[in-house]
Motif scaffolding. Structure first.
Motif, PDB file in Angstrom:
ATOM      1  N   GLY A  93       0.831  -1.195   0.000  1.00 34.20           N
ATOM      2  CA  GLY A  93       0.000   0.000   0.000  1.00 34.20           C
ATOM      3  C   GLY A  93       0.868   1.248   0.000  1.00 34.20           C
ATOM      4  N   ALA A  94       0.335   2.321  -0.522  1.00 33.44           N
ATOM      5  CA  ALA A  94       1.092   3.570  -0.614  1.00 33.44           C
ATOM      6  C   ALA A  94       0.970   4.364   0.676  1.00 33.44           C
ATOM      7  N   SER A  95       2.048   5.027   1.036  1.00 31.93           N
ATOM      8  CA  SER A  95       2.064   5.907   2.202  1.00 31.93           C
ATOM      9  C   SER A  95       2.629   7.248   1.763  1.00 31.93           C
ATOM     10  N   PHE A  96       1.745   8.221   1.587  1.00 32.59           N
ATOM     11  CA  PHE A  96       2.148   9.533   1.103  1.00 32.59           C
ATOM     12  C   PHE A  96       2.158  10.520   2.259  1.00 32.59           C
ATOM     13  N   LEU A  97       3.301  11.163   2.478  1.00 37.14           N
ATOM     14  CA  LEU A  97       3.483  12.075   3.597  1.00 37.14           C
ATOM     15  C   LEU A  97       3.862  13.463   3.094  1.00 37.14           C
ATOM     16  N   HIS A  98       3.927  14.422   4.030  1.00 37.03           N
ATOM     17  CA  HIS A  98       4.241  15.818   3.691  1.00 37.03           C
ATOM     18  C   HIS A  98       5.414  16.337   4.520  1.00 37.03           C
ATOM     19  N   ARG A  99       6.400  15.507   4.756  1.00 33.39           N
ATOM     20  CA  ARG A  99       7.487  15.916   5.657  1.00 33.39           C
ATOM     21  C   ARG A  99       8.540  16.779   4.974  1.00 33.39           C
ATOM     22  N   GLY A 100       8.667  16.688   3.676  1.00 32.75           N
ATOM     23  CA  GLY A 100       9.696  17.439   2.974  1.00 32.75           C
ATOM     24  C   GLY A 100       9.663  17.112   1.497  1.00 32.75           C
ATOM     25  N   ILE A 101      10.635  17.627   0.761  1.00 34.59           N
ATOM     26  CA  ILE A 101      10.643  17.491  -0.691  1.00 34.59           C
ATOM     27  C   ILE A 101      10.818  16.033  -1.139  1.00 34.59           C
ATOM     28  N   GLU A 102      11.481  15.210  -0.327  1.00 37.61           N
ATOM     29  CA  GLU A 102      11.650  13.802  -0.683  1.00 37.61           C
ATOM     30  C   GLU A 102      10.300  13.094  -0.815  1.00 37.61           C
ATOM     31  N   ILE A 145      -2.545  28.263   2.614  1.00 33.73           N
ATOM     32  CA  ILE A 145      -1.950  29.507   3.106  1.00 33.73           C
ATOM     33  C   ILE A 145      -1.618  29.396   4.589  1.00 33.73           C
ATOM     34  N   GLU A 146      -2.520  28.812   5.360  1.00 26.52           N
ATOM     35  CA  GLU A 146      -2.282  28.684   6.804  1.00 26.52           C
ATOM     36  C   GLU A 146      -1.065  27.810   7.082  1.00 26.52           C
ATOM     37  N   ARG A 147      -0.941  26.705   6.353  1.00 24.61           N
ATOM     38  CA  ARG A 147       0.220  25.836   6.537  1.00 24.61           C
ATOM     39  C   ARG A 147       1.504  26.546   6.123  1.00 24.61           C
ATOM     40  N   ALA A 148       1.437  27.277   5.022  1.00 24.39           N
ATOM     41  CA  ALA A 148       2.630  27.966   4.529  1.00 24.39           C
ATOM     42  C   ALA A 148       3.128  28.996   5.531  1.00 24.39           C
ATOM     43  N   VAL A 149       2.201  29.638   6.238  1.00 26.89           N
ATOM     44  CA  VAL A 149       2.577  30.650   7.229  1.00 26.89           C
ATOM     45  C   VAL A 149       3.169  30.012   8.478  1.00 26.89           C
ATOM     46  N   ARG A 150       2.641  28.855   8.861  1.00 25.18           N
ATOM     47  CA  ARG A 150       3.009  28.249  10.141  1.00 25.18           C
ATOM     48  C   ARG A 150       4.081  27.174  10.049  1.00 25.18           C
ATOM     49  N   ALA A 151       4.210  26.526   8.907  1.00 25.13           N
ATOM     50  CA  ALA A 151       5.119  25.381   8.800  1.00 25.13           C
ATOM     51  C   ALA A 151       6.575  25.814   8.918  1.00 25.13           C
ATOM     52  N   PRO A 152       7.393  25.057   9.638  1.00 26.01           N
ATOM     53  CA  PRO A 152       8.818  25.396   9.767  1.00 26.01           C
ATOM     54  C   PRO A 152       9.582  25.050   8.493  1.00 26.01           C
ATOM     55  N   LEU A 153      10.779  25.588   8.386  1.00 30.92           N
ATOM     56  CA  LEU A 153      11.657  25.236   7.276  1.00 30.92           C
ATOM     57  C   LEU A 153      12.071  23.773   7.388  1.00 30.92           C
ATOM     58  N   THR A 158      10.974  26.308   2.321  1.00 31.66           N
ATOM     59  CA  THR A 158       9.691  26.662   2.901  1.00 31.66           C
ATOM     60  C   THR A 158       8.593  25.723   2.401  1.00 31.66           C
ATOM     61  N   TYR A 159       7.533  25.618   3.189  1.00 27.45           N
ATOM     62  CA  TYR A 159       6.360  24.841   2.782  1.00 27.45           C
ATOM     63  C   TYR A 159       5.795  25.431   1.494  1.00 27.45           C
ATOM     64  N   PRO A 160       5.378  24.616   0.531  1.00 32.64           N
ATOM     65  CA  PRO A 160       5.254  23.164   0.559  1.00 32.64           C
ATOM     66  C   PRO A 160       6.507  22.426   0.085  1.00 32.64           C
ATOM     67  N   TYR A 161       7.666  23.065   0.198  1.00 30.88           N
ATOM     68  CA  TYR A 161       8.981  22.445  -0.037  1.00 30.88           C
ATOM     69  C   TYR A 161       9.287  22.225  -1.519  1.00 30.88           C
ATOM     70  N   VAL A 162       8.320  21.758  -2.275  1.00 30.51           N
ATOM     71  CA  VAL A 162       8.528  21.563  -3.712  1.00 30.51           C
ATOM     72  C   VAL A 162       8.117  22.838  -4.450  1.00 30.51           C
ATOM     73  N   HIS A 163       8.796  23.117  -5.551  1.00 26.83           N
ATOM     74  CA  HIS A 163       8.471  24.297  -6.360  1.00 26.83           C
ATOM     75  C   HIS A 163       7.240  24.004  -7.216  1.00 26.83           C
ATOM     76  N   PRO A 164       6.320  24.964  -7.354  1.00 29.06           N
ATOM     77  CA  PRO A 164       5.128  24.706  -8.176  1.00 29.06           C
ATOM     78  C   PRO A 164       5.449  24.379  -9.626  1.00 29.06           C
ATOM     79  N   LEU A 165       6.596  24.812 -10.137  1.00 31.77           N
ATOM     80  CA  LEU A 165       6.959  24.468 -11.512  1.00 31.77           C
ATOM     81  C   LEU A 165       7.188  22.967 -11.658  1.00 31.77           C
ATOM     82  N   HIS A 166       7.790  22.341 -10.643  1.00 31.44           N
ATOM     83  CA  HIS A 166       7.965  20.888 -10.687  1.00 31.44           C
ATOM     84  C   HIS A 166       6.611  20.178 -10.620  1.00 31.44           C
TER      85      HIS A 166
END
Length: 338
Positions: A93-102, A145-153, A158-166
């Motif tokens: 099964g897939a496990s998709f997380l939001h911890r970083g760019i990896e 927007i709320e996550r982007a303001v509050r999420a740590p580096l 910065t959140y969401p870590y990946v560039h929107p162009l990618h």
């Protein structure tokens, strides 16, 4: 004649099941080495008709049947890391997380191969993951927007870590249309010259599953349409929604204070806005600011909030049309049905 292919132990990939009955071989172009995965034919075939046809057992009388570790060999033309991720997702099964760019690169690899091999349920799960960050609802936009303001580096990113162009290039590559409007909306916050240089730190992170960092001519056009649309939203809101706004029919002021208050708000906004501003969040900030202005009566403040939030809903609903796409509902039906 059966041709035996010997696979070095050092090149065994993960997973490798000793009781597997088929070996997948893929060349790692970065290191020019071959990586092997020993898996179960039936497990993969039950998830994909493409796999099922690839893994058909050849007649034992045929010549040049490639074998390894006692199993038929199927040569694949994928990235080893992505094939590994896909196989593990099919088994566990897939496990998709939001911890970083990896984590984005992991979902990119799975989405890429799930699309290629028609593994519908994994494709849907990967799209749902992307929608958690690149939303198709106004509520999702506000959570972003709320996550982007509050999420740590994370790794100085910065959140969401990946560039929107990618994200945009991955969506184009895998034919995922539902995230295009929001991705291009956020991409339009970037300067075009910077995008064409492709030197943002998020674009310089190296990974085998990294999508292209270049903008296609089509996306330069769509970027320009979204950029102009976004600026027009801001200017119209300042001029019509604030400075030119009439007091509510139930206005409690008899001295014109509310009218002056709206003009004052419009003046303040016109002096503070910048080209990189996100108008949907900007409107929420305007509502909050007006709510603190006691010179404007409660009825006018309430009316302004109601009309502004309704305008945000309307603008969000119309975002796909800026790019010539169908409605959010139609995009969701199309993408999530695959």
């Amino acid at each position: 004649m059966v041709v035996q292919a010997n696979t070095p132990l050092g090149h065994r990939g993960e997973p490798w099941f000793e009781d597997g009955n088929i070996v997948l071989l893929v060349v790692d172009t970065d290191s020019d080495t071959t990586v092997a995965f020993k898996v179960h034919r039936g497990v993969l075939a039950r998830h994909s008709e493409i796999f099922q046809s690839m893994f058909e057992i050849p007649s034992p009388t045929l010549e040049n049947v490639e074998m390894a570790d006692g199993c038929q060999v199927v040569r694949m033309h994928d990235r080893p890391t992505e094939l590994s991720a896909l196989i593990r997702a099919l088994y566990d099964g897939a496990s998709f997380l939001h911890r970083g760019i990896e984590d984005f690169y992991n979902v990119a690899g799975i989405l890429r191969l799930a699309t290629k091999y028609f593994v519908a349920h994994l494709r849907r799960e990967a799209i749902k993951y992307l929608l958690e960050i690149w939303p198709h609802t106004i509520q999702g936009h506000d959570r972003f927007i709320e996550r982007a303001v509050r999420a740590p580096l994370v790794g100085d990113l910065t959140y969401p870590y990946v560039h929107p162009l990618h994200v945009l290039n991955l969506a184009r590559e895998t034919h995922v249309n539902i995230i295009l409007p929001s991705v291009l909306y956020f991409l339009s916050l970037y300067d075009l010259a910077d995008l064409l240089r492709a030197d943002h730190p998020k674009l310089l992170v190296k990974h085998p599953s990294q999508p292209s960092s270049q903008m296609s001519p089509r996306d330069v056009k769509d970027y320009t349409l979204m950029y102009q649309h976004r600026l027009q939203i801001v200017l119209d809101f300042i001029r019509k929604g604030c400075s030119g706004r009439e007091p509510a029919n139930t206005c409690q002021s008899t001295t014109g204070r509310c009218q002056k208050g709206f003009i004052r708000l419009g003046t303040r906004l016109s002096q503070s806005w910048v080209p990189r501003i996100g108008p949907l969040h900007y409107m929420v900030q305007a509502v909050d600011h007006l709510g603190e202005d006691q010179d404007i009566c409660a009825q006018c403040r309430r009316s302004f909030k109601h009309d502004t939030l309704r305008l945000r809903d309307k603008l969000w609903a119309g975002l796909p049309a800026v790019l010539g796409l169908p409605s959010w509902e139609e995009l969701e039906k199309s993408d999530m049905a695959t």
